[in-house]
Enzyme design. Structure first.
Site, PDB file in Angstrom:
ATOM      1  N   ASP A 186       0.836  -1.195   0.000  1.00 41.92           N
ATOM      2  CA  ASP A 186       0.000   0.000   0.000  1.00 41.92           C
ATOM      3  C   ASP A 186       0.877   1.254   0.000  1.00 41.92           C
ATOM      4  O   ASP A 186       1.877   1.319   0.711  1.00 41.92           O
ATOM      5  CB  ASP A 186      -0.881  -0.035   1.271  1.00 41.92           C
ATOM      6  CG  ASP A 186      -1.940   1.039   1.295  1.00 41.92           C
ATOM      7  OD1 ASP A 186      -2.338   1.446   2.406  1.00 41.92           O
ATOM      8  OD2 ASP A 186      -2.359   1.481   0.200  1.00 41.92           O
ATOM      9  N   HIS A 187       0.512   2.244  -0.826  1.00 36.75           N
ATOM     10  CA  HIS A 187       1.233   3.529  -0.869  1.00 36.75           C
ATOM     11  C   HIS A 187       2.743   3.350  -1.019  1.00 36.75           C
ATOM     12  O   HIS A 187       3.523   3.945  -0.270  1.00 36.75           O
ATOM     13  CB  HIS A 187       0.923   4.376   0.375  1.00 36.75           C
ATOM     14  CG  HIS A 187      -0.448   4.935   0.348  1.00 36.75           C
ATOM     15  ND1 HIS A 187      -0.855   5.868  -0.573  1.00 36.75           N
ATOM     16  CD2 HIS A 187      -1.536   4.647   1.102  1.00 36.75           C
ATOM     17  CE1 HIS A 187      -2.128   6.148  -0.375  1.00 36.75           C
ATOM     18  NE2 HIS A 187      -2.574   5.422   0.625  1.00 36.75           N
ATOM     19  N   ASP A 216       2.621   5.064  -5.521  1.00 33.04           N
ATOM     20  CA  ASP A 216       1.862   6.281  -5.261  1.00 33.04           C
ATOM     21  C   ASP A 216       2.755   7.494  -5.535  1.00 33.04           C
ATOM     22  O   ASP A 216       3.518   7.921  -4.666  1.00 33.04           O
ATOM     23  CB  ASP A 216       1.352   6.308  -3.818  1.00 33.04           C
ATOM     24  CG  ASP A 216       0.493   7.552  -3.577  1.00 33.04           C
ATOM     25  OD1 ASP A 216      -0.114   7.653  -2.490  1.00 33.04           O
ATOM     26  OD2 ASP A 216       0.435   8.420  -4.477  1.00 33.04           O
ATOM     27  N   THR A 234      -9.095  -0.224   3.968  1.00 34.38           N
ATOM     28  CA  THR A 234      -9.639  -0.113   5.322  1.00 34.38           C
ATOM     29  C   THR A 234      -8.551  -0.358   6.355  1.00 34.38           C
ATOM     30  O   THR A 234      -8.071  -1.475   6.510  1.00 34.38           O
ATOM     31  CB  THR A 234     -10.772  -1.151   5.503  1.00 34.38           C
ATOM     32  OG1 THR A 234     -11.703  -1.041   4.427  1.00 34.38           O
ATOM     33  CG2 THR A 234     -11.459  -0.984   6.847  1.00 34.38           C
ATOM     34  N   ASP A 235      -8.183   0.689   7.055  1.00 42.60           N
ATOM     35  CA  ASP A 235      -7.137   0.625   8.083  1.00 42.60           C
ATOM     36  C   ASP A 235      -7.675   1.171   9.413  1.00 42.60           C
ATOM     37  O   ASP A 235      -7.719   0.463  10.417  1.00 42.60           O
ATOM     38  CB  ASP A 235      -5.927   1.455   7.616  1.00 42.60           C
ATOM     39  CG  ASP A 235      -4.700   1.250   8.499  1.00 42.60           C
ATOM     40  OD1 ASP A 235      -3.674   1.907   8.242  1.00 42.60           O
ATOM     41  OD2 ASP A 235      -4.782   0.442   9.433  1.00 42.60           O
ATOM     42  N   THR A 236      -8.129   2.399   9.410  1.00 42.16           N
ATOM     43  CA  THR A 236      -8.576   3.076  10.631  1.00 42.16           C
ATOM     44  C   THR A 236      -9.672   2.302  11.374  1.00 42.16           C
ATOM     45  O   THR A 236      -9.618   2.170  12.601  1.00 42.16           O
ATOM     46  CB  THR A 236      -9.080   4.493  10.283  1.00 42.16           C
ATOM     47  OG1 THR A 236      -7.978   5.241   9.748  1.00 42.16           O
ATOM     48  CG2 THR A 236      -9.605   5.223  11.525  1.00 42.16           C
TER      49      THR A 236
HETATM   50  O1  LIG Z   1      -6.558   4.366   2.414  1.00 46.02           O
HETATM   51  C1  LIG Z   1      -6.196   3.608   3.295  1.00 46.02           C
HETATM   52  C2  LIG Z   1      -6.962   3.406   4.610  1.00 46.02           C
HETATM   53  O2  LIG Z   1      -7.837   4.483   4.837  1.00 46.02           O
HETATM   54  P1  LIG Z   1      -8.568   4.670   6.261  1.00 46.02           P
HETATM   55  O3  LIG Z   1      -7.672   5.521   7.125  1.00 46.02           O
HETATM   56  O4  LIG Z   1      -9.869   5.351   5.943  1.00 46.02           O
HETATM   57  O5  LIG Z   1      -8.773   3.297   6.862  1.00 46.02           O
HETATM   58  N1  LIG Z   1      -5.084   2.880   3.132  1.00 46.02           N
HETATM   59  O6  LIG Z   1      -4.341   3.021   2.002  1.00 46.02           O
HETATM   60 CA   LIG Z   2      -1.137   9.728  -2.950  1.00 46.85          CA
HETATM   61 NA    NA Z   3      -3.125   0.667  -2.116  1.00 47.31          NA
HETATM   62 ZN   LIG Z   4      -4.605   5.007   1.265  1.00 48.66          ZN
END
Ligand SMILES: O=C(COP(=O)(O)O)NO
Ligand SMILES: [Ca+2]
Ligand code: NA
Ligand SMILES: [Zn+2]
Length: 311
Positions: free
Chosen positions: A88-89, A110, A258-260
């Protein structure tokens, strides 16, 4: 089975449903998420940020990438839902290479804080390398306000539809993240949660790609309340409501980051458990309620996005 993220998302795009991509940093979150996905018979995307890879590798990214691949690939090959592991990112070239080398299913490059031509050039380069290694690629246009890949974006920059068309054609990314008004973390909106559905529909039309929604957590108030009951202070927290999420899936979002929501559910369970049990010191026991809440959020999200029984 351990699969390519593109396979999961091409099917989701065909079927117009969403698949959550859950961020993890450790084993306990992975187990809790997996329990929920297995119960729902849902395809599963696990994703790790560059920070998670450095954290797990004790600052050696290649070691951290191997840690996650070993844990997740091995488990995936012993259960009967499709599981993909995604960087991710991704922003740091060495960490993206480490993930590809270690055996990640897919990577995000990213470069959305760069100017359009530069983002396109960098993304094209990563796609060439990743595809040569059989790894699929995500990229982003537009910016989410707040801290993102160590870049402070002052405010939301929404995706430009014409640029999205050119970007996807030129770079041949496998799935694409248009910024449509969300932001990362627990404080996404001052007022009402408004996303640019019209822009999203147009991006789906012109790109035909599986699309990614970043900053997609709902900030479920049930768990915010529990956490605050036991000392947390999440005042003013607000996320993407479930009905808004459903709309984005209807208009072509397929990967829902979905992380938060998992972080809040976990810390709520941990605070609640420790407030009531003064004697427990077995980590497998005092983390269980936290893991149960994460599992519940996972199962609720799968129902909202429509990926249950899609294996
Ligand atoms: O975009 C997210 C997670 O976003 P949240 O903070 O809304 O979970 N990860 O790349
Ligand atoms: Ca970005
Ligand atoms: Na991603
Ligand atoms: Zn993100």
């Amino acid at each position: 089975a351990y699969v390519d993220t593109k396979d999961i998302l091409d099917k989701a795009s065909e079927g117009y449903y969403g698949v959550a991509a859950f961020n993890i940093n450790n084993m306990e979150f992975f187990h809790a998420i997996l329990e929920g996905a297995l119960e729902k018979k849902s395809p599963l995307i696990i994703e790790t940020s560059e920070g998670a890879i450095k954290y797990a590798g004790m600052n050696d990214p290649y070691r951290g990438a191997r840690f996650f691949v070993n844990m997740i690939k091995d488990m995936a090959n012993t259960v009967d839902i499709p599981i993909a592991l995604h960087l991710d990112h991704g922003n740091n070239f060495d960490i993206i290479m480490a993930a590809i080398k270690a055996g990640y299913s897919s990577v995000m490059i990213d470069a959305s804080h760069e100017v359009f031509e530069e983002n396109m050039r960098i993304t094209k380069d990563i796609v060439r390398i990743a595809h040569a290694a059989g790894v699929s690629v995500e990229a982003e246009l537009g910016q989410l306000s707040g801290i993102e890949d160590n870049v402070e974006a002052a405010e939301n920059v929404l995706v430009n539809v014409d640029e999205a068309k050119e970007f996807c054609e030129t770079t041949e990314v496998d799935f694409f993240a248009p910024a449509i008004g969300t932001s990362h973390g627990a404080f996404k909106f001052k007022g009402e949660a408004k996303l640019d559905y019209d822009r999203l529909k147009k991006v789906k039309e012109v790109t035909g790609k599986p699309l990614v929604l970043h900053g997609a957590s709902s900030v479920v108030q049930e768990y915010v309340k529990i956490a605050e009951e036991y000392g947390a202070d999440f005042g003013g927290s607000k996320g993407v409501p479930a009905d808004v999420l459903k709309q984005t899936v209807e208009y072509g979002i397929n990967k829902v980051n979905t992380d938060t929501d998992l972080r809040i559910a976990y810390v709520a369970g941990l605070r609640e458990f420790l407030a009531h049990d003064a004697k427990q010191f077995d980590p497998r026991k005092y983390q269980r309620k936290a893991m149960d809440y994460v599992k519940k959020v996972v199962m609720e999200r799968i129902d909202i996005l429509g990926s249950a029984n899609k294996i």
